[in-house]
Design a protein around this motif. Structure first.
Motif, PDB file in Angstrom:
ATOM      1  N   PRO A  87      19.551  49.679 -45.859  1.00  0.00           N
ATOM      2  CA  PRO A  87      19.451  48.217 -45.730  1.00  0.00           C
ATOM      3  C   PRO A  87      20.771  47.566 -45.285  1.00  0.00           C
ATOM      4  O   PRO A  87      21.855  48.027 -45.655  1.00  0.00           O
ATOM      5  CB  PRO A  87      19.074  47.779 -47.145  1.00  0.00           C
ATOM      6  CG  PRO A  87      18.410  48.967 -47.750  1.00  0.00           C
ATOM      7  CD  PRO A  87      19.132  50.150 -47.180  1.00  0.00           C
ATOM      8  N   VAL A  88      20.635  46.524 -44.496  1.00  0.00           N
ATOM      9  CA  VAL A  88      21.812  45.841 -43.957  1.00  0.00           C
ATOM     10  C   VAL A  88      22.612  45.193 -45.079  1.00  0.00           C
ATOM     11  O   VAL A  88      22.056  44.493 -45.923  1.00  0.00           O
ATOM     12  CB  VAL A  88      21.387  44.747 -42.949  1.00  0.00           C
ATOM     13  CG1 VAL A  88      22.607  44.098 -42.315  1.00  0.00           C
ATOM     14  CG2 VAL A  88      20.493  45.334 -41.883  1.00  0.00           C
ATOM     15  N   HIS A  91      24.578  42.499 -45.482  1.00  0.00           N
ATOM     16  CA  HIS A  91      25.060  41.236 -44.896  1.00  0.00           C
ATOM     17  C   HIS A  91      26.333  40.766 -45.582  1.00  0.00           C
ATOM     18  O   HIS A  91      27.255  40.299 -44.937  1.00  0.00           O
ATOM     19  CB  HIS A  91      24.000  40.151 -45.039  1.00  0.00           C
ATOM     20  CG  HIS A  91      22.827  40.330 -44.149  1.00  0.00           C
ATOM     21  ND1 HIS A  91      22.882  40.050 -42.809  1.00  0.00           N
ATOM     22  CD2 HIS A  91      21.581  40.786 -44.386  1.00  0.00           C
ATOM     23  CE1 HIS A  91      21.696  40.301 -42.263  1.00  0.00           C
ATOM     24  NE2 HIS A  91      20.893  40.763 -43.204  1.00  0.00           N
ATOM     25  N   ASN A 127      26.195  47.816 -39.609  1.00  0.00           N
ATOM     26  CA  ASN A 127      25.271  47.536 -40.717  1.00  0.00           C
ATOM     27  C   ASN A 127      25.849  46.528 -41.708  1.00  0.00           C
ATOM     28  O   ASN A 127      25.416  46.461 -42.853  1.00  0.00           O
ATOM     29  CB  ASN A 127      24.927  48.858 -41.421  1.00  0.00           C
ATOM     30  CG  ASN A 127      23.539  48.838 -42.030  1.00  0.00           C
ATOM     31  OD1 ASN A 127      22.596  48.334 -41.426  1.00  0.00           O
ATOM     32  ND2 ASN A 127      23.398  49.383 -43.235  1.00  0.00           N
ATOM     33  N   ILE A 128      26.836  45.762 -41.255  1.00  0.00           N
ATOM     34  CA  ILE A 128      27.451  44.752 -42.128  1.00  0.00           C
ATOM     35  C   ILE A 128      27.310  43.375 -41.484  1.00  0.00           C
ATOM     36  O   ILE A 128      26.884  43.272 -40.330  1.00  0.00           O
ATOM     37  CB  ILE A 128      28.937  45.079 -42.396  1.00  0.00           C
ATOM     38  CG1 ILE A 128      29.710  45.210 -41.073  1.00  0.00           C
ATOM     39  CG2 ILE A 128      29.075  46.346 -43.229  1.00  0.00           C
ATOM     40  CD1 ILE A 128      31.209  45.448 -41.233  1.00  0.00           C
ATOM     41  N   GLY A 129      27.664  42.345 -42.207  1.00  0.00           N
ATOM     42  CA  GLY A 129      27.542  40.978 -41.704  1.00  0.00           C
ATOM     43  C   GLY A 129      28.534  40.668 -40.586  1.00  0.00           C
ATOM     44  O   GLY A 129      29.575  41.309 -40.467  1.00  0.00           O
ATOM     45  N   HIS A 134      14.444  41.126 -44.607  1.00  0.00           N
ATOM     46  CA  HIS A 134      14.850  42.090 -43.577  1.00  0.00           C
ATOM     47  C   HIS A 134      13.707  42.257 -42.585  1.00  0.00           C
ATOM     48  O   HIS A 134      12.632  42.681 -42.953  1.00  0.00           O
ATOM     49  CB  HIS A 134      15.160  43.436 -44.237  1.00  0.00           C
ATOM     50  CG  HIS A 134      15.521  44.515 -43.265  1.00  0.00           C
ATOM     51  ND1 HIS A 134      16.318  45.571 -43.606  1.00  0.00           N
ATOM     52  CD2 HIS A 134      15.212  44.718 -41.959  1.00  0.00           C
ATOM     53  CE1 HIS A 134      16.476  46.365 -42.571  1.00  0.00           C
ATOM     54  NE2 HIS A 134      15.798  45.868 -41.555  1.00  0.00           N
ATOM     55  N   GLN A 145      17.768  39.531 -38.146  1.00  0.00           N
ATOM     56  CA  GLN A 145      18.860  40.015 -38.987  1.00  0.00           C
ATOM     57  C   GLN A 145      20.174  39.342 -38.637  1.00  0.00           C
ATOM     58  O   GLN A 145      20.916  38.899 -39.495  1.00  0.00           O
ATOM     59  CB  GLN A 145      19.058  41.514 -38.758  1.00  0.00           C
ATOM     60  CG  GLN A 145      17.979  42.364 -39.312  1.00  0.00           C
ATOM     61  CD  GLN A 145      18.144  42.488 -40.798  1.00  0.00           C
ATOM     62  OE1 GLN A 145      17.497  41.757 -41.540  1.00  0.00           O
ATOM     63  NE2 GLN A 145      18.999  43.354 -41.236  1.00  0.00           N
ATOM     64  N   ARG A 146      20.463  39.320 -37.342  1.00  0.00           N
ATOM     65  CA  ARG A 146      21.720  38.701 -36.913  1.00  0.00           C
ATOM     66  C   ARG A 146      21.647  37.187 -37.019  1.00  0.00           C
ATOM     67  O   ARG A 146      22.653  36.529 -37.304  1.00  0.00           O
ATOM     68  CB  ARG A 146      22.072  39.130 -35.475  1.00  0.00           C
ATOM     69  CG  ARG A 146      22.625  40.531 -35.393  1.00  0.00           C
ATOM     70  CD  ARG A 146      23.958  40.667 -36.145  1.00  0.00           C
ATOM     71  NE  ARG A 146      24.451  42.031 -36.113  1.00  0.00           N
ATOM     72  CZ  ARG A 146      24.941  42.694 -37.164  1.00  0.00           C
ATOM     73  NH1 ARG A 146      25.020  42.115 -38.342  1.00  0.00           N
ATOM     74  NH2 ARG A 146      25.376  43.930 -37.037  1.00  0.00           N
ATOM     75  N   ASP A 204      22.986  36.139 -40.308  1.00  0.00           N
ATOM     76  CA  ASP A 204      24.448  35.993 -40.379  1.00  0.00           C
ATOM     77  C   ASP A 204      24.900  34.679 -39.731  1.00  0.00           C
ATOM     78  O   ASP A 204      25.724  33.954 -40.278  1.00  0.00           O
ATOM     79  CB  ASP A 204      25.134  37.148 -39.639  1.00  0.00           C
ATOM     80  CG  ASP A 204      25.049  38.466 -40.401  1.00  0.00           C
ATOM     81  OD1 ASP A 204      25.001  38.429 -41.642  1.00  0.00           O
ATOM     82  OD2 ASP A 204      25.035  39.528 -39.749  1.00  0.00           O
ATOM     83  N   ARG A 209      24.008  31.740 -41.896  1.00  0.00           N
ATOM     84  CA  ARG A 209      24.872  31.663 -43.077  1.00  0.00           C
ATOM     85  C   ARG A 209      26.243  31.099 -42.718  1.00  0.00           C
ATOM     86  O   ARG A 209      26.833  30.334 -43.473  1.00  0.00           O
ATOM     87  CB  ARG A 209      25.006  33.074 -43.679  1.00  0.00           C
ATOM     88  CG  ARG A 209      25.917  33.214 -44.881  1.00  0.00           C
ATOM     89  CD  ARG A 209      25.706  34.576 -45.568  1.00  0.00           C
ATOM     90  NE  ARG A 209      25.808  35.708 -44.658  1.00  0.00           N
ATOM     91  CZ  ARG A 209      26.943  36.298 -44.302  1.00  0.00           C
ATOM     92  NH1 ARG A 209      28.085  35.876 -44.800  1.00  0.00           N
ATOM     93  NH2 ARG A 209      26.947  37.304 -43.454  1.00  0.00           N
ATOM     94  N   ASP A 231      19.436  36.472 -48.383  1.00  0.00           N
ATOM     95  CA  ASP A 231      18.923  37.606 -47.626  1.00  0.00           C
ATOM     96  C   ASP A 231      18.070  38.417 -48.592  1.00  0.00           C
ATOM     97  O   ASP A 231      18.572  38.842 -49.635  1.00  0.00           O
ATOM     98  CB  ASP A 231      20.077  38.486 -47.126  1.00  0.00           C
ATOM     99  CG  ASP A 231      20.780  37.877 -45.929  1.00  0.00           C
ATOM    100  OD1 ASP A 231      20.091  37.524 -44.962  1.00  0.00           O
ATOM    101  OD2 ASP A 231      22.022  37.745 -45.965  1.00  0.00           O
ATOM    102  N   ILE A 285      16.710  41.657 -48.700  1.00  0.00           N
ATOM    103  CA  ILE A 285      16.848  42.852 -47.851  1.00  0.00           C
ATOM    104  C   ILE A 285      15.853  43.929 -48.273  1.00  0.00           C
ATOM    105  O   ILE A 285      16.175  44.874 -48.976  1.00  0.00           O
ATOM    106  CB  ILE A 285      18.300  43.357 -47.884  1.00  0.00           C
ATOM    107  CG1 ILE A 285      19.252  42.162 -47.682  1.00  0.00           C
ATOM    108  CG2 ILE A 285      18.532  44.382 -46.774  1.00  0.00           C
ATOM    109  CD1 ILE A 285      20.685  42.468 -48.023  1.00  0.00           C
ATOM    110  N   TYR A 288      12.598  50.310 -54.671  1.00  0.00           N
ATOM    111  CA  TYR A 288      13.615  49.423 -54.099  1.00  0.00           C
ATOM    112  C   TYR A 288      13.019  48.039 -53.830  1.00  0.00           C
ATOM    113  O   TYR A 288      13.653  47.015 -54.107  1.00  0.00           O
ATOM    114  CB  TYR A 288      14.197  50.050 -52.832  1.00  0.00           C
ATOM    115  CG  TYR A 288      15.145  49.137 -52.086  1.00  0.00           C
ATOM    116  CD1 TYR A 288      16.321  48.693 -52.677  1.00  0.00           C
ATOM    117  CD2 TYR A 288      14.851  48.699 -50.792  1.00  0.00           C
ATOM    118  CE1 TYR A 288      17.182  47.840 -52.003  1.00  0.00           C
ATOM    119  CE2 TYR A 288      15.706  47.856 -50.113  1.00  0.00           C
ATOM    120  CZ  TYR A 288      16.865  47.420 -50.713  1.00  0.00           C
ATOM    121  OH  TYR A 288      17.696  46.575 -50.041  1.00  0.00           O
TER     122      TYR A 288
END
Lengths: 414, 371
Positions: free
Chosen positions: A153-154, A156, A329-331, B96, B102-103, B106, B109, B119, B121, B134
């Motif tokens: 999972p990302v 963020h 995989n990060i913000g 997610h 997804q982007r 960001d 935010r 988020d 996820i 999960y």
């Protein structure tokens, strides 16, 4: 091919990186092994570039990377033809060109190697994008082989305990998947050795990349794109460790002797995103003509960016974190922080962003990173529109003009 | 038009007005972009879940954040956010989903000033026990995030009540869809699209009542004759009422869909015999799968073919948004599976908020004539 009648330019010869030949030889042997795997009763797994390869090596499974193959297709300018073939199969021209090239290659056995060896299994880690999930589903149907998905999972805004538990559980499932697919028990001793070699390889790769902080830089980011193949495909082997030991030595010698890759290095640049494979030489020459060296990039460093999360004494146990917290995989804000760190560490004067139509997770957010970089550092930023493999999305004349204008600004700022 | 449709048309005409009137009742408005957003939790927290749709075709502010090869839906929603059109939102929830959303999460935010941001996820693969575990932890975390925002816990009763309401809404929507499939002329495609879109925007208690009224009104309408060519739409969001009319003008009818602004959003009830969080987990893991998630290599084709058969449809129209990767990757395979079953299909690539073009008319007309 060198014309025997023409004497070699000693100046150019001096600048050539000698390890390149060794690397070509290693990759040739690797691909020969992979292509003849079936005859030699060896197992082949296709795996994504950001996927955990170490368990495969520990199980004597030959890992094959469609993305590395995609890069070869791009560099050998075979991308357009293969992408068009995929479009004829119904795949939109807006989809990732690595995926398009690979999907058609699997059907027509095209590309520089005449197709990749058929996989016995597929390992897909979505830490780089959601595209690989779809791409591997397609190949799992095409080859009718088992598919393991490592879902990362990302992160963020951080690596949560929920994510950690989920990915750790999946590492256990990965081991069971490999045991089932091969009918052999997992070798827990061997993974320790392989893990140690992988970590050592990554540390060496990081050291190689860091040599370009020296002035003048002994190599460019474009050379790093080339030397990357080994840390991707043979991570966890002694071969990779030996090669990068040698490459590091060569880089250190070049630094000592003041041998630069760009003859009159005056300007230093940071590159973002994947290379434009089919025009790498042209771009390299173009920057060189401006006495500019792209000394570092955000892409090749991704294969050593998780070192801090690897526990040398518990490689298998720390894999979850190391494979989840990678650059893509990060913000976006965390990515920008890493970029700012690189700008400072490498002392760059300008930032070139490849807005890559094929890679949305890498490219969306770039404009925010660009604004952050401009605001915090004041260095000029250039955004080049292109695609990593499909040349139909790249205008050479436009790039030419824009690079000239960008370099003018950098020169005026000095 | 029957009067029972009026509240739905009023809602989609002016979502801001809808939001403002909900706010006056003291509710916080939390926007969401994707059908995986756990609305039941938002509602149980005393907040209003409101799906965001793109309304702008002119993109200027979003140009500074997203390149032109990003889909019109994501760019359009960002444009709305940056232009201040969504200032009535108290927060936004991003599950997610695809790489672009997804982007966007960001970018949202970093550029939008809202009291609440989350988020959610969720897992991308849904086939394993660990993914289910999960999913539950993610939903629990979201619940905790909401609780700290509203300043008090969400009780089991609140949650059970919310789940019951959403199950009722989903059942009513399903009944309307069933009615439409049985008697296509009973409600036009354009009207039905308006109902489903409004259902993601309007106050859910009001919605429940309005759907009940609409359903009984539709049942009492005299049956109109007609034997249209029965079609299924497949894609992500199809925010194009013109298309439904175009299909009907050409002698067809949309009798079902595989859209995240349609059946994929509302199908799949929450098991009420389980503890609420377990019920939610089961629903969001087992619902009709979106191509951005993995539920086996054959799940989507099976679901689509089952839908075609259940609705006795004669063809499928793929309404794919340009630059939508997950759907574009699935298209060749889905088409091939339909071909094998002898089900004709048409591929339309469009932008969000697209209006009808002459070319589209010709293609749809020809397709319907050919069936």
């Amino acid at each position: 091919m060198n014309d025997k009648a023409t004497p070699k330019d000693p100046e150019k010869e001096k600048r050539k990186i000698k390890s390149a030949k060794k690397m070509r030889d290693i990759m040739t042997t690797y691909y020969m092994d992979a292509l003849t795997a079936r005859e030699n009763n060896k197992t082949v797994a296709w795996i994504t570039s950001g996927g955990p390869v170490e368990p495969l090596i520990a199980m004597d499974i030959i890992p094959v990377y469609p993305e590395n193959h995609g890069a070869m297709i791009g560099a050998s300018k075979m991308g357009e033809d293969l992408c068009i073939k995929a479009e004829d199969m119904g795949y939109s021209s807006d989809l990732c060109s690595y995926a398009r090239a690979d999907i058609s290659c699997a059907v027509v056995n095209g590309g520089p190697l005449g197709g990749l060896p058929k996989p016995d299994m597929l390992i897909c880690c979505n830490n780089i994008c959601g595209t690989v999930l779809k791409w591997y589903e397609i190949q799992a149907r095409h080859f009718n082989v088992p598919l393991f998905i490592l879902d990362t999972p990302v992160c963020h805004s951080g690596y949560t305990k929920e994510i950690a538990a989920y990915v750790q559980n999946q590492i256990k499932e990965y081991v069971i998947f490999l045991e089932t697919a091969t009918g052999k028990p997992f070798d827990y001793d061997r993974i320790k050795t392989v893990g140690a070699l992988a970590l050592e390889g990554q540390k060496l790769w990081q050291k190689v990349l860091k040599t370009t902080a020296q002035r003048p830089s002994p190599m460019s980011a474009f050379d790093a794109f080339f030397f990357l193949a080994l840390i991707v495909t043979l991570r966890g082997t002694q071969t990779a460790v030996d090669f990068y030991t040698q490459l590091l030595k060569e880089m250190e010698e070049r630094v000592e002797q003041g041998i630069s890759i760009v003859p009159e290095e005056q300007h230093r640049l940071l590159w973002d995103n994947l290379p434009v494979w089919y025009n790498l030489k042209w771009l390299s020459q173009k920057f060189s003509d401006h006495n500019a060296c792209p000394v570092a990039d955000t892409y090749t460093s991704a294969w050593c960016s998780a070192i801090q999360y690897i526990d040398a004494n518990d490689f298998l146990g720390s894999m979850a974190e190391a494979y989840t917290r990678i650059y893509l995989n990060i913000g976006v804000d965390q990515m920008a922080d890493q970029v700012l760190g690189m700008i400072q560490f490498y002392g760059v004067d300008g930032f070139v962003m490849h807005s890559n139509r094929s890679c949305k997770p890498y490219s969306f957010g770039q404009m925010d990173i660009m604004n952050i970089v401009r605001e915090k550092t004041g260095i000029p930023v250039l955004m080049l529109e292109a695609d990593m493999v499909d040349p139909r999305n790249f205008s050479l004349s436009q790039a030419d003009t824009r690079i000239d204008a960008f370099m003018e600004i950098i020169k005026q700022k000095r | 038009m029957i009067e029972e449709l009026t509240p739905f048309y009023t809602t989609i005409k002016d979502p801001e007005q809808t939001a403002q009137s909900i706010k006056t009742k003291g509710k916080k408005i939390l926007g969401y972009l994707c059908s995986y957003a756990p609305e039941e939790l938002i509602f149980a927290a005393g907040c209003h879940p409101m799906r965001l749709f793109s309304r702008k075709t002119e993109i200027s502010l979003a140009e500074n954040h997203l390149q032109a090869y990003c889909c019109s839906l994501v760019r359009g929603i960002l444009e709305q956010g940056l232009s201040g059109d969504l200032n009535y939102l108290d927060g936004t929830v991003f599950p997610h989903t695809c790489d672009s959303i997804q982007r966007l999460s960001d970018i949202w935010r970093l550029n939008m000033d809202q009291a609440f941001f989350a988020d959610v996820i969720m897992p991308a693969k849904l086939t394993t026990a660990s993914a289910r575990d999960y999913m539950k932890t993610v939903l629990n975390k979201f619940k905790t995030d909401l609780e700290s925002y509203i300043g008090h816990p969400i009780t089991e009763d609140d949650l059970a009540e919310s789940i019951a309401l959403f199950n009722r809404i989903r059942t009513r929507l399903d009944q309307i869809y069933t009615l439409k499939a049985e008697h296509p002329a009973v409600i036009s495609g354009k009207d039905l699209f308006c109902v489903i879109k409004a259902a993601m925007i309007m106050d859910r208690n009001l919605l429940d009542t309005c759907l009940k009224d609409l359903l009984s009104a539709l049942k009492n309408l005299p049956q109109k004759p007609g034997d249209p060519t029965r079609l299924i739409l497949s894609g992500s969001v199809c925010d194009m009422p013109d298309l439904y009319t175009l299909v009907e003008d050409a002698g067809g009818a949309v009798v079902g869909d595989d859209l995240c602004s349609g059946q994929r959003w509302f199908q799949g009830l929450i098991p009420q015999d389980l503890p609420p969080m377990d019920g939610l987990t089961a629903r969001y893991t087992d619902r009709v799968v979106c191509p951005a998630k993995h539920s086996g290599n054959f799940a989507r084709a099976k679901a689509l073919i089952d839908l075609v058969k259940a609705k006795k449809a004669q063809g499928v129209v793929f309404t794919l948004l340009k630059f939508c990767d997950p759907h574009a990757f699935d298209f060749p395979y889905l088409k091939e599976c339909l071909d094998k079953e002898g089900i004709p299909s048409l591929h339309l690539e469009m932008d969000d908020q697209q209006t009808n073009s002459g070319q589209m008319t010709t293609r749809v007309e020809t397709f319907i004539q050919m069936i």
